[in-house]
Design a protein around this motif. Sequence first.
Motif, PDB file in Angstrom:
ATOM      1  N   GLU A 119       0.829  -1.197   0.000  1.00 51.15           N
ATOM      2  CA  GLU A 119       0.000   0.000   0.000  1.00 51.15           C
ATOM      3  C   GLU A 119       0.868   1.253   0.000  1.00 51.15           C
ATOM      4  OE1 GLU A 119      -2.964   0.390   2.944  1.00 51.15           O
ATOM      5  OE2 GLU A 119      -3.923  -1.522   2.478  1.00 51.15           O
ATOM      6  N   GLU A 120       0.449   2.230  -0.806  1.00 51.96           N
ATOM      7  CA  GLU A 120       1.155   3.504  -0.790  1.00 51.96           C
ATOM      8  C   GLU A 120       0.865   4.222   0.519  1.00 51.96           C
ATOM      9  OE1 GLU A 120       1.623   5.572  -4.921  1.00 51.96           O
ATOM     10  OE2 GLU A 120      -0.451   4.934  -4.712  1.00 51.96           O
ATOM     11  N   PRO A 121       1.829   4.974   1.032  1.00 51.71           N
ATOM     12  CA  PRO A 121       1.576   5.731   2.263  1.00 51.71           C
ATOM     13  C   PRO A 121       0.525   6.790   2.012  1.00 51.71           C
ATOM     14  CG  PRO A 121       3.643   6.409   1.252  1.00 51.71           C
ATOM     15  CD  PRO A 121       3.177   5.202   0.496  1.00 51.71           C
TER      16      PRO A 121
ATOM     17  N   GLY B  81     -10.331   9.084   1.254  1.00 52.10           N
ATOM     18  CA  GLY B  81      -9.416  10.129   0.841  1.00 52.10           C
ATOM     19  C   GLY B  81      -9.941  11.075  -0.209  1.00 52.10           C
ATOM     20  N   ARG B  82     -11.243  11.046  -0.477  1.00 50.67           N
ATOM     21  CA  ARG B  82     -11.785  11.878  -1.560  1.00 50.67           C
ATOM     22  C   ARG B  82     -12.335  13.219  -1.105  1.00 50.67           C
ATOM     23  NH1 ARG B  82     -15.108   7.573  -5.395  1.00 50.67           N
ATOM     24  NH2 ARG B  82     -13.383   6.102  -5.676  1.00 50.67           N
TER      25      ARG B  82
ATOM     26  N   ASN C  33       0.081  11.304  13.938  1.00 45.18           N
ATOM     27  CA  ASN C  33       0.744  10.046  13.608  1.00 45.18           C
ATOM     28  C   ASN C  33       0.375   9.700  12.166  1.00 45.18           C
ATOM     29  OD1 ASN C  33       1.617   7.421  13.261  1.00 45.18           O
ATOM     30  ND2 ASN C  33       0.696   6.637  15.135  1.00 45.18           N
ATOM     31  N   VAL C  34       1.366   9.746  11.289  1.00 47.96           N
ATOM     32  CA  VAL C  34       1.142   9.499   9.874  1.00 47.96           C
ATOM     33  C   VAL C  34       1.063   8.014   9.571  1.00 47.96           C
ATOM     34  CG1 VAL C  34       2.085   9.916   7.558  1.00 47.96           C
ATOM     35  CG2 VAL C  34       2.399  11.609   9.348  1.00 47.96           C
ATOM     36  N   GLY C  35       1.666   7.180  10.429  1.00 47.91           N
ATOM     37  CA  GLY C  35       1.842   5.771  10.128  1.00 47.91           C
ATOM     38  C   GLY C  35       3.215   5.558   9.512  1.00 47.91           C
TER      39      GLY C  35
ATOM     40  N   ALA D 136      -4.913  11.840   4.768  1.00 43.89           N
ATOM     41  CA  ALA D 136      -5.761  11.733   3.578  1.00 43.89           C
ATOM     42  C   ALA D 136      -5.346  10.488   2.822  1.00 43.89           C
ATOM     43  CB  ALA D 136      -5.625  12.983   2.705  1.00 43.89           C
ATOM     44  N   PRO D 137      -6.012   9.346   3.039  1.00 43.63           N
ATOM     45  CA  PRO D 137      -5.625   8.114   2.348  1.00 43.63           C
ATOM     46  C   PRO D 137      -5.616   8.310   0.833  1.00 43.63           C
ATOM     47  CG  PRO D 137      -7.226   7.670   4.085  1.00 43.63           C
ATOM     48  CD  PRO D 137      -7.150   9.160   3.948  1.00 43.63           C
TER      49      PRO D 137
END
Length: 327
Positions: free
Chosen positions: A27-29, A71-72, A277-279, A320-321
């Motif tokens: 998965e992309e960050p 994320g939209r 926390n961004v992950g 924002a996923p």
Amino acid sequence: MTRRAGRALIVLMLAAILLAPPSARAEEPPLLAVVSQQAGRLTLVDPVAGRVVGEIALDKVPAGIAVTRDGRTAYVTHPDLGQVSRVDLTAPAVTARYRIGREPFGIALDSRDESLLVTDWSGDALIQLDAATGAELGRVTVGRSPAGVVLDQDGAHAYVADRESHTVSVVDLAQMRRVATWPTGTAPFALALSPDGRRLYVANVRSNDLSVLEIPNGREIARPRVGLMPYGVAVSSDGARVVVTNQQSGKLAWLEAGTGTVHSEERIGEYPEGVLNVGGGLFAVALWADDALCIVPDIPGSGCRSVIKLPPGPRLLAVAPRQTGPQ
């Protein structure tokens, strides 16, 4: 295996990775959506690459932000306008403006992204809106000057920082009723939950400390001093560390979550406020006076891995996923 056969196997493995569908790859960050209050801008940032990937003009003096899980869509509060803006991050553009309360400030989405929970700073209320239409669904009186708001893990309760009442209000969202009031330090502002949902961390701006509250009883188990004017708080993904931004000292305080003791402090820039926390072992800190975003590894004392310039006055931010599904 011969050397030639080994090279052929490596080529086949690389081809399989490159030709794999997106769902089969790592998965992309996520991106970060950062609100710059002075500039009236929403900036999308790639925290891993350390660069800005998009910018959207907003109405004046934006403050809080929440982003849907796909994320939209982002929702942004404007206290001076009595407004929440709905922002299509795929367009990108503001697509709707909702009138709400007197001074909407803190904002969160429910567990299904169907309704918004917005604190009304001068109305002393938590207001629930339909996310699609902006229609008011309910409101409840909380303490004076409510600021930050977070929801528990199952979305049943909201926790509201009542800055001028020096309390946290607990709101049952099914009934839109305040069911408990928990004492904190002086002027609570920002809130963060532990990953297991058993502790609530509350940054107290005027007493310069952090209230550590047990859930569900609200008992304060620690209140360490963390620095001058703590405005933001976040928790590591494993729940072991808590980070607090101290606006007036320009420092980031690291605490051991288990004991509530300060592990270390480090200077990161001028007027740090929002922290997230961004992950992926990263935190992001909005530096108000530096007009920048500091990306900090989850390693105490490591400093900024990258500093990303932003429009003037970055204050609060949200994950924002990467957008999923058909565009």
